[in-house]
Motif scaffolding. Structure first.
Motif, short mmCIF file in Angstrom:
data_model
loop_
_atom_site.label_atom_id
_atom_site.label_comp_id
_atom_site.label_asym_id
_atom_site.label_seq_id
_atom_site.Cartn_x
_atom_site.Cartn_y
_atom_site.Cartn_z
N THR A 154 -9.83 -10.92 8.04
CA THR A 154 -10.86 -10.67 9.04
C THR A 154 -10.26 -10.17 10.35
O THR A 154 -10.92 -9.48 11.12
N ILE A 155 -8.98 -10.51 10.61
CA ILE A 155 -8.34 -10.06 11.85
C ILE A 155 -8.33 -8.54 11.92
O ILE A 155 -8.41 -7.95 13.00
N ALA A 156 -8.24 -7.88 10.76
CA ALA A 156 -8.22 -6.41 10.74
C ALA A 156 -9.48 -5.83 11.36
O ALA A 156 -9.47 -4.69 11.87
N GLY A 157 -10.57 -6.58 11.37
CA GLY A 157 -11.80 -6.10 11.98
C GLY A 157 -11.72 -5.99 13.49
O GLY A 157 -12.61 -5.40 14.12
N LEU A 158 -10.65 -6.56 14.09
CA LEU A 158 -10.46 -6.46 15.53
C LEU A 158 -9.67 -5.22 15.92
O LEU A 158 -9.46 -4.98 17.12
N LEU A 159 -9.21 -4.45 14.95
CA LEU A 159 -8.54 -3.18 15.25
C LEU A 159 -9.59 -2.11 15.55
O LEU A 159 -10.75 -2.22 15.14
N ASP A 160 -9.17 -1.06 16.26
CA ASP A 160 -10.06 0.08 16.46
C ASP A 160 -10.43 0.65 15.10
O ASP A 160 -9.61 0.66 14.17
N GLU A 161 -11.67 1.13 14.97
CA GLU A 161 -12.09 1.65 13.67
C GLU A 161 -11.23 2.82 13.22
O GLU A 161 -10.84 2.92 12.07
N TRP A 162 -10.91 3.71 14.13
CA TRP A 162 -10.06 4.87 13.82
C TRP A 162 -8.96 4.95 14.86
O TRP A 162 -9.20 4.72 16.05
N THR A 163 -7.75 5.27 14.42
CA THR A 163 -6.64 5.42 15.35
C THR A 163 -5.85 6.68 15.00
O THR A 163 -5.72 7.04 13.82
N PRO A 164 -5.31 7.38 16.00
CA PRO A 164 -4.57 8.62 15.72
C PRO A 164 -3.15 8.33 15.23
O PRO A 164 -2.49 7.42 15.72
N VAL A 165 -2.70 9.13 14.27
CA VAL A 165 -1.33 9.05 13.76
C VAL A 165 -0.80 10.47 13.61
O VAL A 165 -1.57 11.45 13.58
N ILE A 166 0.51 10.58 13.50
CA ILE A 166 1.12 11.89 13.29
C ILE A 166 0.86 12.31 11.85
O ILE A 166 1.25 11.60 10.91
N ALA A 167 0.20 13.42 11.65
CA ALA A 167 -0.10 13.90 10.30
C ALA A 167 1.18 14.18 9.54
O ALA A 167 2.09 14.84 10.05
N GLY A 168 1.28 13.64 8.34
CA GLY A 168 2.44 13.88 7.49
C GLY A 168 3.61 12.96 7.73
O GLY A 168 4.60 13.01 7.00
N ALA A 169 3.54 12.07 8.74
CA ALA A 169 4.64 11.15 9.02
C ALA A 169 4.63 9.99 8.02
O ALA A 169 3.57 9.58 7.54
N GLU A 170 5.82 9.48 7.73
CA GLU A 170 5.93 8.39 6.76
C GLU A 170 5.34 7.10 7.31
O GLU A 170 4.75 6.31 6.58
N LEU A 171 5.51 6.87 8.61
CA LEU A 171 4.96 5.69 9.26
C LEU A 171 3.75 6.09 10.09
O LEU A 171 3.57 7.27 10.42
N GLY A 172 2.93 5.11 10.44
CA GLY A 172 1.72 5.40 11.22
C GLY A 172 2.02 5.51 12.70
O GLY A 172 1.48 4.76 13.52
N GLU A 173 2.83 6.48 13.08
CA GLU A 173 3.27 6.61 14.48
C GLU A 173 2.20 7.27 15.34
O GLU A 173 1.48 8.16 14.89
#
Length: 470
Positions: free
Chosen positions: A87-106
């Motif tokens: 349920t903690i995941a529900g406290l994250l922003d619904e959408w967040t920007p990441v670098i397209a194609g990056a291995e990690l969610g930077e």
């Protein structure tokens, strides 16, 4: 979150658009803190589906998250620890920007891997941006003895080495679960089950925020919230959380089983998949039954009596009602007290008994179930004179019930009595309700009279017919 879900239209698609739109990098713990505070200020429930923790566990967890602490949930099995973590995941922003194609969610404006930093320099404001849903920022791992450092942290990728890169090149590393959860939540279930040498690998992640793979230290400013679960006995029996790792968790929150019968019923209603109607009185019987089990000296309380036991019991009772419906053509299928007899035999294996109780398991369960029935009947029928019902049964109106007896037949065995209407009303059953629902109320009254030794009950050993008589 399905793979078909798409980010809303109109969101920035390059680093330049992101910067122009005022998007700034924000740590995951700050993100959770701000979203939790917003929910509390607006009166929204940040913990949907969590029952019975409002005044105990929830305030402690909220304080820990507001403080930015990594958290261990400590409690017996079946107390909702994993549900709470998810349920903690529900406290994250619904959408967040990441670098397209990056291995990690930077974050596009804050790359951390050598490759992403190089791309950011080369492409500048044209660095492509993708959007990740919050469900993709929650990673969960069940700790098992065979979990490796490579699973959690990472390992050298032989394919990349074979392609010509040297072992010292950080781009030869295949990242594990924790780095891949960058800017998200990592949940480890049953943390003490991790081998101690594997727990050591988490020390740098939690304090120095770097990772070490085969002697090579890669400085990655990882941004993760680490949460974990543990059973109390795990500290001494199956394993333990090593002291340095335990010290790095900022908060340890103890969970518990539902504190009231009402909360226990709410959990059953929420979690059980009932294929036939099981009325509130029978759910109350099961809730009281589970609470009796947790107080019984015959049950190994170190193992606990999971809330899943009550859920499985309700599902078993509903299945018994559905089976009777098929056998006798009764519609709709409605559970009656006779269906409770299916619970001890089916669910006995879900409990751990104390040594010396071998061969008496079913006897203990039957006794505690009958006590739950008596407690429920007392709560609903207090002050109601059931003597007229006793008198008609003693006068020869025997009442038969069982898995092949429809509710209408149970009711047909008794003459019209004002007390039966009162019995039904005490259980919120109306005169125009289906016969099965009225029969369930009458059966509860008959069973309570049997348990009070005011009526006799003759049951066939094979679970067939049960007859209430003088």
């Amino acid at each position: 979150m399905t793979g078909e879900a798409r980010a809303p239209e109109g969101l920035p698609r390059t680093a330049g658009e992101l910067r122009a739109g005022g998007y700034h990098p924000r740590g995951v713990k700050t993100e959770i803190r701000e979203n939790l505070l917003a929910a509390l200020r607006e009166g929204r429930n940040p913990w949907p589906g969590i029952v019975g923790f409002d005044r105990t566990v929830r305030p402690q967890l909220e304080r820990a998250l507001l403080a930015g602490h990594d958290v261990v949930l400590l409690g017996e099995r079946g107390q909702g620890k994993t549900r709470l973590l998810r349920t903690i995941a529900g406290l994250l922003d619904e959408w967040t920007p990441v670098i397209a194609g990056a291995e990690l969610g930077e974050h596009p404006l804050d790359p951390i891997t050598p490759e992403s930093r190089r791309r950011a320099v080369e492409l500048g404001d044209d660095l492509p941006v993708a959007w990740r849903h919050r469900s993709e920022r929650y990673a969960e791992k069940l700790a098992t003895p065979d979990t490796s450092v490579g699973d959690l942290i990472g390992d050298v990728d032989p394919v990349k080495v074979a392609a010509g890169r040297t072992l010292g090149d950080p781009e030869t590393i295949h990242f594990g679960l924790v780095p891949r959860a960058h800017r998200g939540i990592v949940a480890i279930n049953e943390l003490p089950d991790l081998a101690e040498r594997i727990q050591v690998a988490l020390l740098n992640v939690m304090e120095e925020r770097d990772i070490q793979v085969r002697g090579y230290t890669l400085r990655l400013p990882l941004d993760v919230l680490l949460v974990a679960t543990s059973n109390p006995e795990d500290y001494t029996n199956r394993g333990r959380i090593i002291t340095p790792l335990k010290d790095r968790f900022g908060a340890e929150v103890c969970t518990h089983y539902p504190l009231t019968v009402a909360a226990e019923i709410d959990v059953i209603k929420q979690e059980a998949d009932l294929i036939a109607e099981v009325g509130d009185p029978l759910l109350e019987v099961l809730a009281r039954f589970v609470r009796n089990l947790r107080d019984s000296s015959a049950i190994d309380q170190r193992s606990g009596v999971s809330a899943r036991f009550a859920v499985a019991a309700a599902e078993t009772v509903s299945a018994a009602a559905l089976r009777r419906s098929a056998l006798v053509g009764e519609d709709p299928p409605i559970a009656r007290p006779i269906d409770l007899e299916a619970v001890p035999g089916v669910l006995r294996g879900k409990l751990e008994f104390e040594s010396g109780e071998e061969g008496r398991e079913t006897e203990h369960l039957t006794h505690l179930l009958r006590r739950a029935v008596a407690e429920t009947a007392k709560a609903h029928f207090a002050g109601l004179d059931l003597r007229p019902l006793v008198d008609v049964v003693v006068d020869g109106h025997l009442v038969a019930t069982g898995e092949r007896v429809p509710g209408a037949e149970v009711l047909g065995a008794l003459p019209e009595l004002p007390v039966l209407h009162e019995v039904a009303a005490r259980l919120d059953v109306g005169p125009n309700d289906p016969s099965g629902r009225i029969a369930a109320a009458v059966e509860l009254a008959l069973e309570s009279l049997y348990l009070a030794r005011r009526l006799a009950k003759d049951s066939e050993d094979n679970g067939g017919m049960t007859v209430y008589g003088p």
